[in-house]
Design an enzyme around this catalytic site. Structure first.
Site, PDB file in Angstrom:
ATOM      1  N   TYR A 162      -5.418   4.300   2.143  1.00 29.99           N
ATOM      2  CA  TYR A 162      -4.610   4.894   3.203  1.00 29.99           C
ATOM      3  C   TYR A 162      -4.885   6.388   3.397  1.00 29.99           C
ATOM      4  O   TYR A 162      -4.336   6.991   4.315  1.00 29.99           O
ATOM      5  CB  TYR A 162      -3.123   4.689   2.906  1.00 29.99           C
ATOM      6  CG  TYR A 162      -2.594   3.358   3.360  1.00 29.99           C
ATOM      7  CD1 TYR A 162      -1.744   3.252   4.459  1.00 29.99           C
ATOM      8  CD2 TYR A 162      -2.932   2.193   2.689  1.00 29.99           C
ATOM      9  CE1 TYR A 162      -1.257   2.028   4.866  1.00 29.99           C
ATOM     10  CE2 TYR A 162      -2.457   0.962   3.093  1.00 29.99           C
ATOM     11  CZ  TYR A 162      -1.610   0.882   4.179  1.00 29.99           C
ATOM     12  OH  TYR A 162      -1.129  -0.340   4.593  1.00 29.99           O
ATOM     13  N   LYS A 232      -5.264  -3.003  -9.945  1.00 29.67           N
ATOM     14  CA  LYS A 232      -6.391  -3.936 -10.002  1.00 29.67           C
ATOM     15  C   LYS A 232      -7.494  -3.334 -10.869  1.00 29.67           C
ATOM     16  O   LYS A 232      -8.676  -3.334 -10.539  1.00 29.67           O
ATOM     17  CB  LYS A 232      -6.890  -4.209  -8.576  1.00 29.67           C
ATOM     18  CG  LYS A 232      -7.887  -5.354  -8.457  1.00 29.67           C
ATOM     19  CD  LYS A 232      -7.307  -6.698  -8.868  1.00 29.67           C
ATOM     20  CE  LYS A 232      -8.351  -7.807  -8.701  1.00 29.67           C
ATOM     21  NZ  LYS A 232      -7.934  -9.065  -9.344  1.00 29.67           N
ATOM     22  N   ASP A 285      -2.958  -9.018  -8.501  1.00 29.98           N
ATOM     23  CA  ASP A 285      -2.913 -10.389  -7.991  1.00 29.98           C
ATOM     24  C   ASP A 285      -1.982 -11.255  -8.830  1.00 29.98           C
ATOM     25  O   ASP A 285      -1.235 -12.095  -8.302  1.00 29.98           O
ATOM     26  CB  ASP A 285      -4.315 -11.000  -7.897  1.00 29.98           C
ATOM     27  CG  ASP A 285      -5.132 -10.826  -9.156  1.00 29.98           C
ATOM     28  OD1 ASP A 285      -4.870  -9.887  -9.922  1.00 29.98           O
ATOM     29  OD2 ASP A 285      -6.066 -11.623  -9.386  1.00 29.98           O
ATOM     30  N   ASP A 309       1.849  -1.669  -0.448  1.00 31.66           N
ATOM     31  CA  ASP A 309       2.095  -2.216   0.880  1.00 31.66           C
ATOM     32  C   ASP A 309       2.224  -3.736   0.805  1.00 31.66           C
ATOM     33  O   ASP A 309       3.179  -4.331   1.327  1.00 31.66           O
ATOM     34  CB  ASP A 309       0.942  -1.816   1.809  1.00 31.66           C
ATOM     35  CG  ASP A 309       1.300  -1.952   3.281  1.00 31.66           C
ATOM     36  OD1 ASP A 309       2.468  -2.249   3.592  1.00 31.66           O
ATOM     37  OD2 ASP A 309       0.420  -1.748   4.128  1.00 31.66           O
TER      38      ASP A 309
END
Length: 422
Positions: A162, A232, A285, A309
Site C-alpha cells: 500500500y 507471511k 494463510d 486488509d
C-alpha cells in the site's frame, strides 16, 4: 485558534483537545471538545448526521457536549475548493483538534490520488488502522457462534504494498527497474518476458515497532490476554518475517509484562499471570483458517498492511459484514475514525442505509478520548435497538419478525435508548 480557515466555520463555543506529555496517545480532553467531521461521499450524507446525533446523545447523557466542526473532503470539497478534493483546511483542522471522524470517501477518476482514504492516513501519519471486530447481539451472521469473535486488529497503515511504489507495464521506468533487478542485483528467472508491472514492498523496523507498540499498549491497558503477529514470513523472509522479528524485539522492552508463547506459560495450563500479555505469531494463510476454527483463542492482532486488509474484512464477515464494521486511523495523539464500508452512491439520500458502522467508529473515537462511559452507552443502545427488531432494510431482510425502518427512525431509536438509560 492557531490556523486561519478560509471556508470552514469554527464553532463559536467549545475547547481544543490538547496533547498530553505522558505517552504518544495521552490527550487532555475537555468536556466540550471541538471535533471535526467529514460527512463524506455517497451515503455519508445519511450516516454522518445519524452518527452526530448518537454521539451527541451519549456525550450529553454523561454530562458533556461535542461541538461539531464540519470540514470537507471528496466531492463536497471539490465543489467548495475549485476541484481540490483534499483541501488544507481539512488537514489543518484534524491536526489542530486531534480527534475527528469521517464517512466514506470516493476518489474521483483523474484526481491525482490513488486513494483519498490512503492519502489522509499518509499525510497525517495515522499509521495504525485499528479495527475492533465483535458481534452485536441479534445481528444475523453466517457462522454458528459469532459471539466468539472479539478481536482488535492493528493494521500498519503506511508501508507494504500500500505504499504505492510501483511502475506500470510498458513504461520506461518499469523497464529500468527490471534491468536493475536482473543486471545489477543478479536476480535471474524471476520475471517472465513481455509486459510487466513491478511493485516494491517496503517494511521497516521503525514502522513495525511503532505499530506493535500501539498493539501491546492497547492489550495491557484493556486487559487483553494476547497479541499475535500475523505475517507471511515463511515465504517473504526479509519483509514479513522481519515484521515478526522486529515485533518480538519490541516486546522484549516490556520485560515481565510479556510472555512469549512456548515458554513456562504453556505449563501453567493456559493461565496468564495477572497483568501479563502473551506474544505469539501466525502465518497469514493459516490465520485466515484459525479465525474461523479457533476464533476465541485470539485477541489483539498486529498485522502488515495488506494482510490486515484481508484479515479485517474476513473477520467482519463473521459478525455481520462490512456494513456494520467500524474502524479508526490512529497516529501519535491523533485519531480519524471511519467506517470500513464504501460510499454506496446508489443509495444516497434514500434514508434507508444502516449507520451502525460509522456510529461504532465514533465509539472507538470516544474510547480514545477516554469517554468510556459514553462509548458503552452507544454499544448498549445499538444492541437494544437491534433487539427491538426495528431495524434498517439490511437487517430486516435477514431477521424473523423484524420491522423495516428508515435511517432516521433507526437513529432516533438508538438516541432514545441512550436517553432512557440514564
Amino acid at each position: 485558534m492557531s490556523y486561519k480557515y478560509e471556508k470552514v466555520e469554527v464553532p463559536s463555543s467549545g475547547s481544543r483537545i490538547e496533547k498530553g506529555k505522558d505517552n504518544a496517545d495521552d490527550l487532555i480532553v475537555p468536556d466540550d471538545p471541538i471535533i471535526p467531521i467529514i460527512y463524506g461521499d455517497g451515503i455519508g450524507v445519511d450516516v454522518g448526521p445519524a452518527t452526530q446525533q448518537v454521539l451527541q446523545a451519549a456525550a450529553e447523557a454523561t454530562g458533556r457536549k461535542i461541538n461539531w466542526m464540519e470540514v470537507h473532503a471528496g466531492e463536497s470539497a471539490s465543489e467548495l475548493y475549485d476541484g481540490n478534493i483534499l483541501p488544507e483546511d481539512t488537514l489543518a483542522a484534524i491536526r489542530e483538534f486531534r480527534v475527528a471522524i469521517k464517512g466514506p470517501l470516493t476518489t474521483p477518476v483523474g484526481s491525482g490520488f490513488r486513494s483519498l482514504n490512503v492519502a489522509l492516513r499518509k499525510i497525517l501519519d495515522l499509521y495504525a488502522c485499528v479495527r475492533p471486530v465483535y458481534h452485536l447481539k441479534g445481528v444475523p451472521s453466517p457462522v454458528k457462534h459469532p459471539e466468539k469473535m472479539d478481536m482488535v486488529i492493528f493494521r500498519e497503515n503506511t508501508e507494504d504494498i500500500y505504499a504505492g511504489i510501483e511502475w506500470e507495464a510498458g513504461t520506461p521506468e518499469v523497464e529500468k527497474i527490471k534491468r536493475f533487478i536482473e543486471e545489477e542485483m543478479g536476480v535471474k528467472g524471476a520475471m517472465h518476458e513481455g509486459p510487466i508491472g513491478i511493485g516494491i514492498k517496503p517494511i521497516t523496523e521503525f514502522g513495525t515497532k511503532r505499530l506493535v507498540k500501539k498493539a501491546i499498549d492497547y492489550a495491557i491497558e484493556r486487559n487483553r490476554k494476547s497479541v499475535t503477529f500475523v505475517h507471511k514470513g515463511n515465504i517473504m523472509k526479509y519483509t514479513e518475517a522481519a515484521f515478526a522479528k522486529w515485533g518480538y524485539e519490541l516486546a522484549e522492552e516490556y520485560g515481565d509484562q510479556i510472555i512469549a508463547e512456548n515458554t513456562l506459560w504453556e505449563e501453567r495450563e493456559g493461565e496468564v499471570p495477572e497483568g501479563s500479555v502473551v506474544i505469539n505469531d501466525r502465518i497469514a494463510d493459516n490465520m485466515l483458517q484459525q479465525v474461523l476454527t479457533r476464533t476465541d483463542e485470539y485477541d489483539v492482532l498486529a498485522v502488515p498492511n495488506l494482510n490486515g486488509d484481508y484479515l479485517s474484512d474476513a473477520c467482519a464477515a463473521q459478525v455481520g459484514g462490512l456494513g456494520i464494521a467500524p474502524g479508526a486511523n490512529i497516529g501519535d495523539g491523533m485519531i480519524l475514525a471511519e467506517p470500513t464500508h464504501g460510499s454506496a452512491p446508489k443509495y444516497v439520500g434514500q434514508n434507508k442505509v444502516n449507520p451502525t458502522a460509522m456510529i461504532l467508529s465514533g465509539r472507538i473515537m470516544l474510547e480514545y478520548m477516554g469517554w468510556h462511559d459514553a462509548a458503552d452507552l452507544v454499544k448498549d443502545a445499538i444492541e437494544a435497538q437491534i433487539a427491538s427488531k426495528e431495524v434498517t432494510y439490511d437487517f430486516e431482510r435477514q431477521m424473523t419478525g423484524a420491522t423495516k425502518v428508515s435511517t432516521t427512525e433507526y437513529t432516533e431509536g438508538i438516541v432514545k435508548k441512550i436517553q432512557d438509560s440514564v
